[in-house]
Design an enzyme around this catalytic site. Structure first.
Site, PDB file in Angstrom:
ATOM      1  N   TRP A 327       0.838  -1.202   0.000  1.00 28.95           N
ATOM      2  CA  TRP A 327       0.000   0.000   0.000  1.00 28.95           C
ATOM      3  C   TRP A 327       0.874   1.253   0.000  1.00 28.95           C
ATOM      4  O   TRP A 327       0.528   2.259  -0.640  1.00 28.95           O
ATOM      5  CB  TRP A 327      -0.901   0.013   1.229  1.00 28.95           C
ATOM      6  CG  TRP A 327      -1.648   1.310   1.378  1.00 28.95           C
ATOM      7  CD1 TRP A 327      -2.808   1.665   0.772  1.00 28.95           C
ATOM      8  CD2 TRP A 327      -1.253   2.444   2.171  1.00 28.95           C
ATOM      9  NE1 TRP A 327      -3.165   2.949   1.132  1.00 28.95           N
ATOM     10  CE2 TRP A 327      -2.225   3.448   1.987  1.00 28.95           C
ATOM     11  CE3 TRP A 327      -0.170   2.697   3.008  1.00 28.95           C
ATOM     12  CZ2 TRP A 327      -2.148   4.678   2.628  1.00 28.95           C
ATOM     13  CZ3 TRP A 327      -0.088   3.938   3.638  1.00 28.95           C
ATOM     14  CH2 TRP A 327      -1.075   4.899   3.450  1.00 28.95           C
ATOM     15  N   HIS A 328       2.000   1.210   0.702  1.00 26.76           N
ATOM     16  CA  HIS A 328       2.851   2.390   0.788  1.00 26.76           C
ATOM     17  C   HIS A 328       3.518   2.735  -0.529  1.00 26.76           C
ATOM     18  O   HIS A 328       3.897   3.892  -0.745  1.00 26.76           O
ATOM     19  CB  HIS A 328       3.924   2.188   1.866  1.00 26.76           C
ATOM     20  CG  HIS A 328       3.435   2.431   3.254  1.00 26.76           C
ATOM     21  ND1 HIS A 328       2.785   1.471   3.989  1.00 26.76           N
ATOM     22  CD2 HIS A 328       3.490   3.540   4.052  1.00 26.76           C
ATOM     23  CE1 HIS A 328       2.460   1.965   5.177  1.00 26.76           C
ATOM     24  NE2 HIS A 328       2.874   3.215   5.239  1.00 26.76           N
ATOM     25  N   GLY A 329       3.680   1.786  -1.404  1.00 26.43           N
ATOM     26  CA  GLY A 329       4.316   2.089  -2.679  1.00 26.43           C
ATOM     27  C   GLY A 329       4.397   0.868  -3.572  1.00 26.43           C
ATOM     28  O   GLY A 329       4.535  -0.263  -3.090  1.00 26.43           O
ATOM     29  N   PHE A 517       1.823   8.663  -1.155  1.00 24.72           N
ATOM     30  CA  PHE A 517       1.066   7.442  -0.948  1.00 24.72           C
ATOM     31  C   PHE A 517      -0.416   7.696  -1.165  1.00 24.72           C
ATOM     32  O   PHE A 517      -1.207   6.844  -1.173  1.00 24.72           O
ATOM     33  CB  PHE A 517       1.295   6.905   0.462  1.00 24.72           C
ATOM     34  CG  PHE A 517       2.764   6.765   0.786  1.00 24.72           C
ATOM     35  CD1 PHE A 517       3.596   6.015  -0.017  1.00 24.72           C
ATOM     36  CD2 PHE A 517       3.307   7.421   1.872  1.00 24.72           C
ATOM     37  CE1 PHE A 517       4.943   5.894   0.269  1.00 24.72           C
ATOM     38  CE2 PHE A 517       4.657   7.305   2.164  1.00 24.72           C
ATOM     39  CZ  PHE A 517       5.460   6.539   1.357  1.00 24.72           C
TER      40      PHE A 517
END
Length: 517
Positions: A327-329, A517
């Site tokens: 999810w962060h990247g 994000f």
């Protein structure tokens, strides 16, 4: 539009506040509509083309959520399919914008194809408004969402203090606040406390985070270029980034909470001195707290949590953290970062289980033991941040290798010349002296040494503001009286200096790290 920009502070915010409280005296609906319109303008400032995407997402999720909340057959098969459709559509939208290029890259690497990348521009805040609305759909399906005023729902999703970088909001904690008449009445106490919280956050961002940032960038840029890094340089740069991210995200959270409290609305607490954590589970109860809550409630528990035995508990933990990392990247470095934290949590849970079986006290029992636990947790987090920050896996491994001493120990010549006989002795022991970089080396450690005590020993913002509790679920940590903020002359003068320091550096506004994000 950035919180730390001239146009936000001197144009957008004053006009928003003035009109909001004027309208709120006559009509709560008009006040909510104005705040919604301003939030949409705030979002569109970045790229008006994506405003339509945000509005379409709001209309879609409101419609699905309203349908889910109708009737008494919450557990019906039709309702489950509707929920799956709504959540699936949200995830498909997020997946397209965030992971299309990453997926094409994996496909090309696996099959030897050469499909061109889509070069998709990631809409600002899409992760946060998507997760917020997924939580709303689940709450609606479970009968927890009760209020369906469309203006209030639109405000809930677009509310500008949280829209770009969180926190991830719950319907039940925000919607009631938008219906209260007191929210639309100006309060000098709320405004003053909110402004103080905002000033603290602005100082953290533009003075501390942006001040140490160049010394973190030096290390990771050198790593990507394949340069030899040195033990001290690598640890200095890794710690510099660890501190930059801390004060950047802490500053954003303080600014968001402060802005919201000026309007009489409490956002959930999202940051609570995470580097003071004595274990990795406690770290995740303190770092990006609303994301941790979302992952627990809407991923870990639905996967089975700890209900299916020890082995599945570990599998669920690892799965949750891998997806949290992704999810962060969209990159392997983020996947590895998430997997590393999953491993940390599995080891922590395993150690807890061993202690329970043997009747041991799993927690530190002495001051020295607690300090050691905090240090070990902090070092584990620093290692993880290397993957989080590095642009490539090779760059991350190069930094970690240097931190383990692979490139040896080196010092700039300028420092060696000032060490006299000690420099000669160090050279005999294998320390290399390299040309250039003396100022950057010194300044890196000046910043690190100055900021580390703030992280571990200074009270955090919510403790300082403990009398007014500008955030939801804010604990009442006891502090010495001198640290508790009060609207008096002494604190006013101090906060004026803090705010002035932040405003003087607005000529070089930079994005918050979580904006990507």
């Amino acid at each position: 539009m950035l919180f730390n920009s001239v146009e936000f502070l001197f144009l957008f915010l004053p006009v928003l506040l003035l009109v909001f409280f004027r309208l709120g005296r006559y009509s709560l609906r008009a006040g909510a509509a104005w705040l919604t319109a301003c939030s949409l303008f705030f979002y569109a400032w970045w790229n008006p083309a994506y405003l339509g995407l945000l509005l379409a997402s709001i209309v879609f999720n409101y419609t699905v959520g309203y349908r889910l909340a109708q009737g008494d057959d919450i557990g019906s098969r039709r309702r489950k399919w509707l929920l799956a459709f709504g959540v699936g559509a949200d995830l498909a939208l997020l997946g397209y914008y965030k992971y299309a290029d990453f997926s094409i890259g994996i496909l090309n690497a696996s099959l030897g194809t050469a499909y061109p990348l889509a070069a998709i521009v990631l809409p600002l805040g899409i992760s946060f408004f998507t997760f917020t609305q997924i939580a709303f759909l689940v709450d609606a399906a479970q009968g927890k969402a009760k209020e369906f005023n469309f203006i209030h729902y639109s405000l809930f999703v677009t509310y500008f203090p949280h829209l770009i970088a969180g926190p991830v909001l719950h319907h039940k904690e925000m919607m009631p606040q938008f219906t209260r008449a007191s929210t639309y009445r100006f309060s000098a106490e709320n405004f003053t406390a909110g402004l103080t919280m905002f000033a603290l956050g602005l100082f953290k961002k533009v003075v501390l985070a942006d001040g140490v940032a160049p010394y973190a960038s030096l290390l990771f840029k050198a790593a990507e270029q394949g340069e030899a890094l040195g033990l001290l340089q690598s640890w200095g740069g890794a710690l510099a980034y660890t501190l930059q991210l801390y004060f950047d995200f802490s500053g954003y959270c303080d600014m968001a909470i402060g802005l919201s409290f000026m309007l009489g609305v409490r956002l959930p607490l999202n940051f609570n001195s995470p580097y003071k954590a004595a274990n990795i589970a406690d770290f995740w109860r303190r770092w990006h707290m609303t994301l941790s809550r979302f992952l627990r409630d809407y991923l870990y528990i639905p996967l089975g949590g700890n209900r299916k035995g020890v082995s599945w508990r570990y599998v669920n933990l690892m799965t949750t953290m891998l997806l949290g990392g992704l999810w962060h990247g969209a990159g392997w470095t983020f996947v590895i970062w998430g997997g590393l934290h999953g491993l940390y949590l599995v080891l922590h849970q395993g150690w807890q289980a061993v202690c329970r079986q043997r009747g041991w006290d799993a927690g530190p029992r002495t001051v020295a033991g607690h300090a050691l636990a905090v240090l070990l947790t902090f070092l584990a987090v620093v290692v993880g941040w290397v993957f989080f920050r590095a642009s490539t896996l090779d760059g991350a491994l190069r930094v970690l290798g240097a931190m383990l001493g692979r490139d040896g120990i080196s010092l700039p010549d300028a420092i060696g010349l000032r060490l006299g006989g000690l420099g000669n002795w160090l050279a005999l022991k294998g320390v290399a002296f390299t040309p250039g970089g003396g100022r950057d080396f010194v300044m890196t450690f000046v910043w690190v040494i100055a900021l580390l005590p703030m992280v571990f020993f200074a009270p955090n913002s919510q403790q300082i503001m403990g009398r007014f509790k500008p955030a939801l679920d804010q604990g009442g940590d006891a502090l010495q009286t001198r640290w508790l903020w009060a609207p008096n002359r002494r604190w006013g003068m101090l906060m004026a200096v803090v705010l002035a320091c932040g405003l003087l550096l607005l000529t070089r506004p930079s994005e918050f790290l979580y904006f990507q994000f």
